[in-house]
Design a protein around this motif. Sequence first.
Motif, PDB file in Angstrom:
ATOM      1  N   LEU A   1      -4.150  10.498  -0.372  1.00  0.00           N
ATOM      2  CA  LEU A   1      -3.752   9.169   0.069  1.00  0.00           C
ATOM      3  C   LEU A   1      -3.978   8.138  -1.028  1.00  0.00           C
ATOM      4  O   LEU A   1      -4.827   8.315  -1.886  1.00  0.00           O
ATOM      5  N   SER A   2      -3.241   7.050  -0.961  1.00  0.00           N
ATOM      6  CA  SER A   2      -3.494   5.936  -1.867  1.00  0.00           C
ATOM      7  C   SER A   2      -4.735   5.197  -1.382  1.00  0.00           C
ATOM      8  O   SER A   2      -5.213   5.415  -0.265  1.00  0.00           O
ATOM      9  N   GLY A   3      -5.276   4.312  -2.245  1.00  0.00           N
ATOM     10  CA  GLY A   3      -6.495   3.586  -1.893  1.00  0.00           C
ATOM     11  C   GLY A   3      -6.360   2.829  -0.577  1.00  0.00           C
ATOM     12  O   GLY A   3      -7.231   2.894   0.290  1.00  0.00           O
ATOM     13  N   GLY A   4      -5.255   2.123  -0.441  1.00  0.00           N
ATOM     14  CA  GLY A   4      -5.056   1.325   0.768  1.00  0.00           C
ATOM     15  C   GLY A   4      -4.907   2.198   2.001  1.00  0.00           C
ATOM     16  O   GLY A   4      -5.353   1.832   3.102  1.00  0.00           O
ATOM     17  N   GLU A   5      -4.299   3.353   1.833  1.00  0.00           N
ATOM     18  CA  GLU A   5      -4.135   4.267   2.970  1.00  0.00           C
ATOM     19  C   GLU A   5      -5.495   4.804   3.424  1.00  0.00           C
ATOM     20  O   GLU A   5      -5.768   4.891   4.624  1.00  0.00           O
ATOM     21  N   GLN A   6      -6.336   5.135   2.460  1.00  0.00           N
ATOM     22  CA  GLN A   6      -7.676   5.601   2.821  1.00  0.00           C
ATOM     23  C   GLN A   6      -8.420   4.514   3.583  1.00  0.00           C
ATOM     24  O   GLN A   6      -9.102   4.777   4.576  1.00  0.00           O
TER      25      GLN A   6
ATOM     26  N   TYR B   1     -10.545   2.704 -12.668  1.00  0.00           N
ATOM     27  CA  TYR B   1      -9.962   3.424 -11.536  1.00  0.00           C
ATOM     28  C   TYR B   1     -10.193   2.673 -10.252  1.00  0.00           C
ATOM     29  O   TYR B   1     -11.214   2.006 -10.068  1.00  0.00           O
ATOM     30  N   GLN B   2      -9.222   2.833  -9.334  1.00  0.00           N
ATOM     31  CA  GLN B   2      -9.333   2.164  -8.040  1.00  0.00           C
ATOM     32  C   GLN B   2     -10.621   2.623  -7.328  1.00  0.00           C
ATOM     33  O   GLN B   2     -11.262   1.845  -6.649  1.00  0.00           O
ATOM     34  N   ASP B   3     -10.977   3.894  -7.510  1.00  0.00           N
ATOM     35  CA  ASP B   3     -12.202   4.389  -6.880  1.00  0.00           C
ATOM     36  C   ASP B   3     -13.337   4.547  -7.902  1.00  0.00           C
ATOM     37  O   ASP B   3     -14.233   5.370  -7.728  1.00  0.00           O
TER      38      ASP B   3
ATOM     39  N   SER C   1       0.838  -1.203   0.000  1.00  0.00           N
ATOM     40  CA  SER C   1       0.000   0.000   0.000  1.00  0.00           C
ATOM     41  C   SER C   1       0.873   1.254   0.000  1.00  0.00           C
ATOM     42  O   SER C   1       1.774   1.382   0.829  1.00  0.00           O
ATOM     43  N   GLY C   2       0.629   2.139  -0.936  1.00  0.00           N
ATOM     44  CA  GLY C   2       1.381   3.381  -0.994  1.00  0.00           C
ATOM     45  C   GLY C   2       2.702   3.267  -1.733  1.00  0.00           C
ATOM     46  O   GLY C   2       3.513   4.189  -1.699  1.00  0.00           O
ATOM     47  N   ALA C   3       2.903   2.167  -2.457  1.00  0.00           N
ATOM     48  CA  ALA C   3       4.171   1.966  -3.152  1.00  0.00           C
ATOM     49  C   ALA C   3       4.297   2.874  -4.377  1.00  0.00           C
ATOM     50  O   ALA C   3       5.410   3.122  -4.844  1.00  0.00           O
ATOM     51  N   GLY C   4       3.166   3.317  -4.916  1.00  0.00           N
ATOM     52  CA  GLY C   4       3.226   4.165  -6.096  1.00  0.00           C
ATOM     53  C   GLY C   4       2.601   3.522  -7.325  1.00  0.00           C
ATOM     54  O   GLY C   4       2.742   4.020  -8.435  1.00  0.00           O
ATOM     55  N   LYS C   5       1.872   2.437  -7.121  1.00  0.00           N
ATOM     56  CA  LYS C   5       1.257   1.726  -8.250  1.00  0.00           C
ATOM     57  C   LYS C   5       0.251   2.618  -8.979  1.00  0.00           C
ATOM     58  O   LYS C   5       0.290   2.761 -10.199  1.00  0.00           O
ATOM     59  N   SER C   6      -0.655   3.216  -8.205  1.00  0.00           N
ATOM     60  CA  SER C   6      -1.668   4.058  -8.836  1.00  0.00           C
ATOM     61  C   SER C   6      -1.019   5.259  -9.493  1.00  0.00           C
ATOM     62  O   SER C   6      -1.399   5.666 -10.598  1.00  0.00           O
ATOM     63  N   THR C   7      -0.041   5.842  -8.844  1.00  0.00           N
ATOM     64  CA  THR C   7       0.653   6.977  -9.428  1.00  0.00           C
ATOM     65  C   THR C   7       1.288   6.573 -10.749  1.00  0.00           C
ATOM     66  O   THR C   7       1.214   7.307 -11.744  1.00  0.00           O
ATOM     67  N   PHE C   8       1.877   5.402 -10.766  1.00  0.00           N
ATOM     68  CA  PHE C   8       2.494   4.885 -11.982  1.00  0.00           C
ATOM     69  C   PHE C   8       1.464   4.813 -13.115  1.00  0.00           C
ATOM     70  O   PHE C   8       1.693   5.312 -14.220  1.00  0.00           O
TER      71      PHE C   8
ATOM     72  N   ASN D   1       2.646   9.058   9.959  1.00  0.00           N
ATOM     73  CA  ASN D   1       3.306  10.117   9.172  1.00  0.00           C
ATOM     74  C   ASN D   1       2.384  10.778   8.152  1.00  0.00           C
ATOM     75  O   ASN D   1       2.794  11.694   7.458  1.00  0.00           O
ATOM     76  N   LYS D   2       1.136  10.302   8.041  1.00  0.00           N
ATOM     77  CA  LYS D   2       0.212  10.917   7.082  1.00  0.00           C
ATOM     78  C   LYS D   2      -0.947  11.630   7.784  1.00  0.00           C
ATOM     79  O   LYS D   2      -1.968  11.922   7.163  1.00  0.00           O
ATOM     80  N   ALA D   3      -0.758  11.920   9.070  1.00  0.00           N
ATOM     81  CA  ALA D   3      -1.844  12.485   9.872  1.00  0.00           C
ATOM     82  C   ALA D   3      -2.382  13.799   9.292  1.00  0.00           C
ATOM     83  O   ALA D   3      -3.560  14.104   9.399  1.00  0.00           O
TER      84      ALA D   3
HETATM   85  N1  LIG Z   1      -2.949  13.374  -4.916  1.00  0.00           N
HETATM   86  C1  LIG Z   1      -1.945  13.090  -4.070  1.00  0.00           C
HETATM   87  N2  LIG Z   1      -1.363  14.094  -3.390  1.00  0.00           N
HETATM   88  C2  LIG Z   1      -0.386  13.818  -2.550  1.00  0.00           C
HETATM   89  N3  LIG Z   1       0.103  12.617  -2.281  1.00  0.00           N
HETATM   90  C3  LIG Z   1      -0.426  11.574  -2.931  1.00  0.00           C
HETATM   91  C4  LIG Z   1      -1.480  11.758  -3.857  1.00  0.00           C
HETATM   92  N4  LIG Z   1      -1.823  10.547  -4.342  1.00  0.00           N
HETATM   93  C5  LIG Z   1      -1.012   9.651  -3.745  1.00  0.00           C
HETATM   94  N5  LIG Z   1      -0.178  10.257  -2.897  1.00  0.00           N
HETATM   95  C6  LIG Z   1       0.869   9.616  -2.102  1.00  0.00           C
HETATM   96  O1  LIG Z   1       1.724   8.946  -2.993  1.00  0.00           O
HETATM   97  C7  LIG Z   1       2.083   7.671  -2.537  1.00  0.00           C
HETATM   98  C8  LIG Z   1       1.777   6.611  -3.572  1.00  0.00           C
HETATM   99  O2  LIG Z   1       0.396   6.571  -3.785  1.00  0.00           O
HETATM  100  P1  LIG Z   1      -0.268   5.539  -4.787  1.00  0.00           P
HETATM  101  O3  LIG Z   1      -1.728   5.866  -4.839  1.00  0.00           O
HETATM  102  O4  LIG Z   1       0.462   5.578  -6.071  1.00  0.00           O
HETATM  103  O5  LIG Z   1      -0.043   4.164  -4.053  1.00  0.00           O
HETATM  104  P2  LIG Z   1      -0.526   2.721  -4.465  1.00  0.00           P
HETATM  105  O6  LIG Z   1       0.666   1.922  -4.750  1.00  0.00           O
HETATM  106  O7  LIG Z   1      -1.562   2.812  -5.507  1.00  0.00           O
HETATM  107  O8  LIG Z   1      -1.190   2.226  -3.081  1.00  0.00           O
HETATM  108  P3  LIG Z   1      -2.509   1.351  -2.870  1.00  0.00           P
HETATM  109  O9  LIG Z   1      -2.151  -0.053  -3.077  1.00  0.00           O
HETATM  110  O10 LIG Z   1      -2.817   1.625  -1.421  1.00  0.00           O
HETATM  111  O11 LIG Z   1      -3.540   1.861  -3.788  1.00  0.00           O
HETATM  112  C9  LIG Z   1       1.317   7.454  -1.234  1.00  0.00           C
HETATM  113  O12 LIG Z   1       2.199   7.603  -0.148  1.00  0.00           O
HETATM  114  C10 LIG Z   1       0.291   8.563  -1.193  1.00  0.00           C
HETATM  115  O13 LIG Z   1       0.161   9.040   0.130  1.00  0.00           O
END
Ligand SMILES: Nc1ncnc2c1ncn2[C@@H]1O[C@H](COP(=O)(O)OP(=O)(O)OP(=O)(O)O)[C@@H](O)[C@H]1O
Lengths: 297, 297, 228, 228
Positions: free
Chosen positions: D138-143, C85-87, C37-44, D129-131
Amino acid sequence: MKFNTVKRHFKEGARNTWRNGWMTVASVGAVTTTLILVGVFLVLMLNLNHIAGELEKDVQIKALVEITAEEIDVDQIEEEISGISGVQSIEFLTKEEELENLMESMGDQGQAWGLYEQDNPLNDAFVVKATDPLETERIANEIEQIDSIYRVNYGQEYVDSLFKFNEYARNIGLALIISLVFTAIFLISNTIKITILARKKEIGIMKLVGATNNFIRWPFFVEGMLLGVFGSLLPIAVILVGYYFLTQNLDILQQFDFVTILPFYPFAIQVSALIIGIGATIGVWGSLMSVRKFLKV
Amino acid sequence: MKFNTVKRHFKEGARNTWRNGWMTVASVGAVTTTLILVGVFLVLMLNLNHIAGELEKDVQIKALVEITAEEIDVDQIEEEISGISGVQSIEFLTKEEELENLMESMGDQGQAWGLYEQDNPLNDAFVVKATDPLETERIANEIEQIDSIYRVNYGQEYVDSLFKFNEYARNIGLALIISLVFTAIFLISNTIKITILARKKEIGIMKLVGATNNFIRWPFFVEGMLLGVFGSLLPIAVILVGYYFLTQNLDILQQFDFVTILPFYPFAIQVSALIIGIGATIGVWGSLMSVRKFLKV
Amino acid sequence: MIEMQDVYMTYPNGVVALNGVNVTIEQGEFVYIVGPSGAGKSTFTKMLFRETVPTDGTVQVNNKDLIKLKWKEVPYFRRNIGVVYQDFRLLPKLTVYENIAFALEVIEETPKNIRKRVMSVLDQVGLKNKARFIPDELSGGEQQRVAIARAMVNRPALLIADEPTGNLDPDTSWEIMSILEEINASGTTILMATHSKEIVNTVKKRVIAMEDGRIVRDEHRGEYGYEI
Amino acid sequence: MIEMQDVYMTYPNGVVALNGVNVTIEQGEFVYIVGPSGAGKSTFTKMLFRETVPTDGTVQVNNKDLIKLKWKEVPYFRRNIGVVYQDFRLLPKLTVYENIAFALEVIEETPKNIRKRVMSVLDQVGLKNKARFIPDELSGGEQQRVAIARAMVNRPALLIADEPTGNLDPDTSWEIMSILEEINASGTTILMATHSKEIVNTVKKRVIAMEDGRIVRDEHRGEYGYEI
Ligand SMILES: Nc1ncnc2c1ncn2[C@@H]1O[C@H](COP(=O)(O)OP(=O)(O)OP(=O)(O)O)[C@@H](O)[C@H]1O
Ligand SMILES: Nc1ncnc2c1ncn2[C@@H]1O[C@H](COP(=O)(O)OP(=O)(O)OP(=O)(O)O)[C@@H](O)[C@H]1O
Ligand SMILES: [Mg+2]
Ligand SMILES: [Mg+2]
């Protein structure tokens, strides 16, 4: 409710106002515009009402004395007139003074009549003013009952027209200002309603987390008040500055000698207080009314 | 753009208007209220302007002829006066007619002067009207240059006051109506803006699915137009019905003999067209302006 | 098809979501992206259809340099990419049918073709009977399937699916997976971020594992897991 | 703790989401609810904190008859229940910290205690650290983890979690599971709707399987699966 919770509600309300960004700007904009409208019209109407009142105060009754009446009668008539209720002032004019006034008022042409001074066809007269101008007619009628009064004249046609006109103008003005205030209420609460409609989901979430209706309502109360107060600031500035400027530049208006306007203090201050009162009240009311819709979740 | 797409945009715009439920009601409400305000003031101001014009038309110049002037002079003077540019009409009054008018205007008191008919101290006179009332002063001055004219009189004081007052009233009225229209523009586009702000997310989604800006804009165009048009309906009804009622019940107003109002047709129709035009234009404009903000996604 | 070079992404709040990503994906590949979780997959994935623009590096998709792409061209570019989309991101006021049809309306398909295509994908994801519902009237899994249907309705050359089975029961997940494999077989490149160990380990494909914004593993016919 | 008798739920659009549900859950139990997409799992959980009211039948939670519960009492009733929603339902304009603190503010906790509790649960779900982030950052899993933290912050007697690991990688999922077991051990009743075969089959608990709005299986220490 604990003190900490009260503090929290105020903080939350202020914070929401800030966080809503564009929505807040739009709401405050609507409040501002509407209140400027209300304020300017209020100032206008109240001053027109004031001017109408001044015009009415100028109304006077002229009671002509029978030509046969002796000096002794005059005092007695004056006494009788002053015995009528609602009489404010009495002034006696001899027929010579009358002729002079007439000649004066006719300007150049009037001079021609000067030749006839020796053979004055006018009457002695009393000029009477009523405490309440609207009672002029009644008083005139009562004066007419007095024996040695030959005829009473208060410019019936003009005065009737004036009173009727003023009555209409006042009614229309009142209707206008009332509908304007209702318009303001509607527009402001409407705008606030829309911004809160957009937060329907959030309110639902709060309820699911166990917030009572009051807990949700308070920050909205604060927010509505802030929107109203912020929205009143510019209108108040406009009224204070604008009216001050107006009172300082009255020479324009003084070309019309019947025009006097209400003094800056306390009038402008009172209007300002009214404006901020309307703003805050409608803000709170609009906010609470809109939030109510979503509280049954 | 294919025809199917055009159809789709119109359908979508209408559907959004319907689907937005409360938001649409609130927007239409704001448009309605604002346009009623604008409409009523427009009707009021245009009529006041009309009345002011009528009053100005009543202004006339009275040119008194020298007492020594013979009949033959009168025709010549008339010719000279009609030679002045901007003169609309000339009427000749003998001194006997003058005295009669005077006695009439003085009412009961005037009768007393009847005794002096044989020894009339007044002059013959010309009553002259200007095509443009505002030129009255110039024409009066030119008439005064004519040899056999003893004196010119056009109620200088009253006329000056009237013209100045009308000028101020017109300027204030114009300023008022302009600021009211701007207020309307602001309030309407502001309300529409808020309802669209609430759809920021949706617009973002559309862009992510590959919609071009124009594709997104068109339904908003249609929606804005519909909001504006729906919001104009009640104001137009109010103006048409209200004004019709007013023109049918003029007897109230006729108590003030100087008051005439503009005829229902075409005046009320023109104002209605203006109202719906303003409504639709601001609706579309406000809608497109607000949507623009979210298109850069 | 996809080429990323030294891609860095720092969000305005200072979070470094991508920290030097280099990757090449060929036309027709099927790629899993895994990671905590939070690795950056969605951002990628968001980089690939220009929902976000990298703070540094180059991204090329479909032979288009996404950093230099003009605003005007973005919508046309996105039409070749389907995204789950994830959401979900369904339009809340449109029905299921209209949500999916929207993706075809933007490319000005004829109403007849729209109808045919939408009903066909709705059938594939098993939601034909819910066509007239709005998203709020659907269960979580049903919404997710609508999102999947929308992503594939215009037969894109690239299909990006962010956690497409997160709200689905195993049976439905397998059905979705077989649909994705079918689409992939017909030439569509598929990129799927997922947390499902079972799927990744059963349907063997290329696996890109991410951690802390970096690619830590890239294996063909790989297994789930993101430790180095 | 929970008692449902002949519960039927028909949504306004005519969908029958619950079709005669009878179930009793004791204080301190840990119950999985499984079933295919659209089976009625979420609807079932929504009955328990009165997000929806059944069209027929009786629901008793915490010795309160939810059908007869007055509007005024609902918020107080809900304060004893923590809920993780399938779609998270975080307040979008509040930070992570504020979102969680909200659940304590409504019960008028002291600011000091609020601070302590919130930081403690944030630590548990690994988001200290994300308080100060807002949900959109946040990423999906973080939410999802914020939603879990909010549900347990006021130590409710009943914790309802709808698909709490749908957006989490296996490692994080196991961490969450161990937190839930811990809470359960301290006496909290836990009800968890899930699609994770692995979790259900590993952490053996009571399993209620639903299909088409009906309970088709109810087993202690059961396995994943919802065929009859
Ligand atoms: N719009 C945004 N603004 C600021 N930070 C963000 C934003 N979107 C994501 N982040 C941060 O970037 C990091 C990577 O987020 P990302 O959504 O890419 O993770 P992920 O790999 O998809 O995680 P998950 O499996 O939980 O969906 C996370 O630490 C998140 O807090
Ligand atoms: N608000 C609603 N209005 C109308 N129908 C609804 C609503 N919510 C759910 N439904 C319908 O009720 C049925 C059960 O939905 P529910 O959300 O309970 O399923 P679920 O078991 O949670 O599914 P999933 O695993 O996909 O989350 C579904 O067919 C759904 O379409
Ligand atoms: Mg993600
Ligand atoms: Mg569900």
